[in-house]
Design a protein around this motif. Structure first.
Motif, PDB file in Angstrom:
ATOM      1  N   UNK A 233      38.774  42.978  37.551  1.00 57.76           N
ATOM      2  CA  UNK A 233      37.439  43.500  37.264  1.00 57.76           C
ATOM      3  C   UNK A 233      37.173  43.318  35.767  1.00 57.76           C
ATOM      4  N   UNK A 234      36.160  42.549  35.440  1.00 54.66           N
ATOM      5  CA  UNK A 234      35.738  42.381  34.048  1.00 54.66           C
ATOM      6  C   UNK A 234      34.591  43.360  33.820  1.00 54.66           C
ATOM      7  N   UNK A 235      34.809  44.352  32.953  1.00 53.90           N
ATOM      8  CA  UNK A 235      33.851  45.448  32.825  1.00 53.90           C
ATOM      9  C   UNK A 235      33.513  45.660  31.355  1.00 53.90           C
ATOM     10  N   UNK A 236      32.209  45.624  31.035  1.00 53.57           N
ATOM     11  CA  UNK A 236      31.753  45.615  29.640  1.00 53.57           C
ATOM     12  C   UNK A 236      30.995  46.878  29.244  1.00 53.57           C
ATOM     13  N   UNK A 237      31.127  47.208  27.968  1.00 49.72           N
ATOM     14  CA  UNK A 237      30.478  48.381  27.392  1.00 49.72           C
ATOM     15  C   UNK A 237      29.002  48.118  27.108  1.00 49.72           C
TER      16      UNK A 237
ATOM     17  N   UNK B 122      43.483  47.694  40.566  1.00 47.32           N
ATOM     18  CA  UNK B 122      42.603  46.843  39.789  1.00 47.32           C
ATOM     19  C   UNK B 122      43.301  46.348  38.524  1.00 47.32           C
ATOM     20  N   UNK B 123      42.949  45.167  38.123  1.00 53.19           N
ATOM     21  CA  UNK B 123      43.282  44.680  36.784  1.00 53.19           C
ATOM     22  C   UNK B 123      41.977  44.620  36.010  1.00 53.19           C
ATOM     23  N   UNK B 124      41.829  45.498  35.024  1.00 56.16           N
ATOM     24  CA  UNK B 124      40.558  45.544  34.284  1.00 56.16           C
ATOM     25  C   UNK B 124      40.693  44.847  32.939  1.00 56.16           C
ATOM     26  N   UNK B 125      39.715  44.018  32.646  1.00 57.09           N
ATOM     27  CA  UNK B 125      39.622  43.333  31.363  1.00 57.09           C
ATOM     28  C   UNK B 125      38.308  43.720  30.702  1.00 57.09           C
ATOM     29  N   UNK B 126      38.371  44.138  29.437  1.00 55.03           N
ATOM     30  CA  UNK B 126      37.190  44.498  28.656  1.00 55.03           C
ATOM     31  C   UNK B 126      37.261  43.827  27.293  1.00 55.03           C
TER      32      UNK B 126
ATOM     33  N   UNK C  59      38.661  34.405  39.394  1.00 56.34           N
ATOM     34  CA  UNK C  59      37.569  35.102  40.084  1.00 56.34           C
ATOM     35  C   UNK C  59      37.715  36.595  39.849  1.00 56.34           C
ATOM     36  N   UNK C  60      36.584  37.269  39.684  1.00 54.95           N
ATOM     37  CA  UNK C  60      36.619  38.676  39.286  1.00 54.95           C
ATOM     38  C   UNK C  60      35.327  39.372  39.698  1.00 54.95           C
ATOM     39  N   UNK C  61      35.392  40.681  39.781  1.00 52.49           N
ATOM     40  CA  UNK C  61      34.192  41.505  39.885  1.00 52.49           C
ATOM     41  C   UNK C  61      33.652  41.681  38.471  1.00 52.49           C
ATOM     42  N   UNK C  62      32.365  41.444  38.282  1.00 53.40           N
ATOM     43  CA  UNK C  62      31.726  41.600  36.979  1.00 53.40           C
ATOM     44  C   UNK C  62      30.958  42.916  36.961  1.00 53.40           C
ATOM     45  N   UNK C  63      31.178  43.703  35.918  1.00 53.19           N
ATOM     46  CA  UNK C  63      30.482  44.977  35.832  1.00 53.19           C
ATOM     47  C   UNK C  63      30.243  45.387  34.405  1.00 53.19           C
TER      48      UNK C  63
ATOM     49  N   UNK D  22      27.553  31.888  37.051  1.00 56.71           N
ATOM     50  CA  UNK D  22      28.879  31.443  37.514  1.00 56.71           C
ATOM     51  C   UNK D  22      29.190  32.042  38.884  1.00 56.71           C
ATOM     52  N   UNK D  23      28.399  31.703  39.896  1.00 54.61           N
ATOM     53  CA  UNK D  23      28.595  32.319  41.213  1.00 54.61           C
ATOM     54  C   UNK D  23      29.954  31.994  41.832  1.00 54.61           C
ATOM     55  N   UNK D  24      30.577  30.904  41.395  1.00 58.34           N
ATOM     56  CA  UNK D  24      31.902  30.563  41.915  1.00 58.34           C
ATOM     57  C   UNK D  24      33.001  31.422  41.300  1.00 58.34           C
ATOM     58  N   UNK D  25      32.683  32.153  40.246  1.00 54.62           N
ATOM     59  CA  UNK D  25      33.682  32.980  39.562  1.00 54.62           C
ATOM     60  C   UNK D  25      33.562  34.466  39.918  1.00 54.62           C
ATOM     61  N   UNK D  26      32.378  34.902  40.282  1.00 50.36           N
ATOM     62  CA  UNK D  26      32.115  36.334  40.421  1.00 50.36           C
ATOM     63  C   UNK D  26      32.166  36.762  41.887  1.00 50.36           C
ATOM     64  N   UNK D  27      33.064  37.717  42.161  1.00 45.60           N
ATOM     65  CA  UNK D  27      33.278  38.216  43.521  1.00 45.60           C
ATOM     66  C   UNK D  27      32.333  39.355  43.884  1.00 45.60           C
ATOM     67  N   UNK D  28      31.902  40.100  42.891  1.00 44.20           N
ATOM     68  CA  UNK D  28      31.056  41.256  43.120  1.00 44.20           C
ATOM     69  C   UNK D  28      30.430  41.701  41.814  1.00 44.20           C
TER      70      UNK D  28
END
Length: 277
Positions: free
Chosen positions: A27-31, A50-54, A91-95, A111-117
């Motif tokens: 999950x790539x999650x941004x502030x 989850x593996x979260x990357x910020x 591939x990751x969930x973008x949030x 990047x629809x091929x990269x984003x799962x949700x």
């Protein structure tokens, strides 16, 4: 987040990247604008699942500004994607929250091929650039640019805008006043000016074509992140789930607890039994 951040160089900007390095679902999650990884941690419950990357965006958190200009949501999204690439995350969930939600929406569209949700928390933008609700950020930026900081803060605190926010959205006002206290107020004013006049670069038609599970979270008593914007986005994205949570201005602890629970429920429901490899 327990893991110490790493530093990623993008051009000449040193960006702090937080990566839990665990979990089956990335999950790539941004502030939000002016936020940092600590803000993300308030809104996102880290879990062994989850593996979260910020990434702390340029001139925010502990990241440097670099010399690249203009600052933009597109620039920040490119930085985030580069961090995902460097971490080996395909591939990751973008949030994200507010500006982070705009970054996530851009990533999902481009990047629809990269984003799962997709997880959009208190979005400030729908599709148009420079929405009226972001005008107070530009107002603050202009004052910081044009006046000494103490004078700039006093001018904003006694402005018509501040009077309205004091009455209708005190939590927003506290955030806006805090920008005058930043150590990097001058360069952050550049960021505010640019981002307030920017947008995610996604059309409503493009959002209607998204084919990933999505969650939109909104709340009231918030002039910067109108509840109507969250509802509009939820309606525009096919089959998006919508959650309305307690406003921060009413009860911060309850607000964050409800956001965390909504995100965890969405991720567990939509991705718990799916193979992300």
């Amino acid at each position: 987040m327990d893991a110490a951040p790493t530093v990623m160089l993008r051009d000449d900007a040193a960006l702090r990247v937080f990566d839990t390095g665990q979990g089956r679902l990335p999950v790539v999650f941004q502030h939000g604008l002016g936020g940092d990884a600590a803000q993300v941690a308030q809104n996102f419950s880290d879990s062994p699942s989850y593996r979260r990357l910020t990434v702390e965006c340029r001139a925010q958190g502990g990241s440097g500004a670099g010399r690249g200009r203009p600052f933009s949501i597109a620039m920040f999204a490119d930085d985030v994607l580069a961090a995902a690439d460097a971490a080996g995350i395909d591939r990751f969930v973008a949030g994200g929250i507010s500006m982070g939600a705009a970054i996530a929406l851009r990533l999902a569209s481009r990047y629809p091929d990269r984003v799962l949700g997709l997880v959009l928390v208190r979005p400030a933008w729908a599709f148009d650039a420079a929405p009226q609700n972001m005008r107070p950020y530009a107002e603050v930026a202009e004052l910081i640019r044009d006046r000494p900081l103490d004078d700039a803060r006093n001018a904003f605190a006694t402005s018509v805008t501040a009077a309205r926010f004091r009455k209708e959205a005190p939590d927003n006002l506290a955030s806006l006043l805090g920008f005058f206290e930043r150590d990097n107020a001058a360069v952050f004013a550049e960021v505010m000016q640019a981002i307030a006049n920017d947008g995610p670069g996604v059309t409503q038609a493009a959002a209607a074509g998204l084919k990933v599970p999505a969650l939109v979270i909104g709340s009231g008593i918030d002039l910067v992140h109108p509840l109507a914007t969250a509802r509009f986005l939820a309606d525009a994205i096919p089959n998006a789930a919508f959650a309305e949570v307690t406003p921060k201005a009413t009860d911060k602890d309850r607000h964050f607890a409800e956001v965390r629970a909504s995100i965890a429920g969405f991720l567990d429901d939509r991705f718990n039994n799916q193979d992300q490899s």
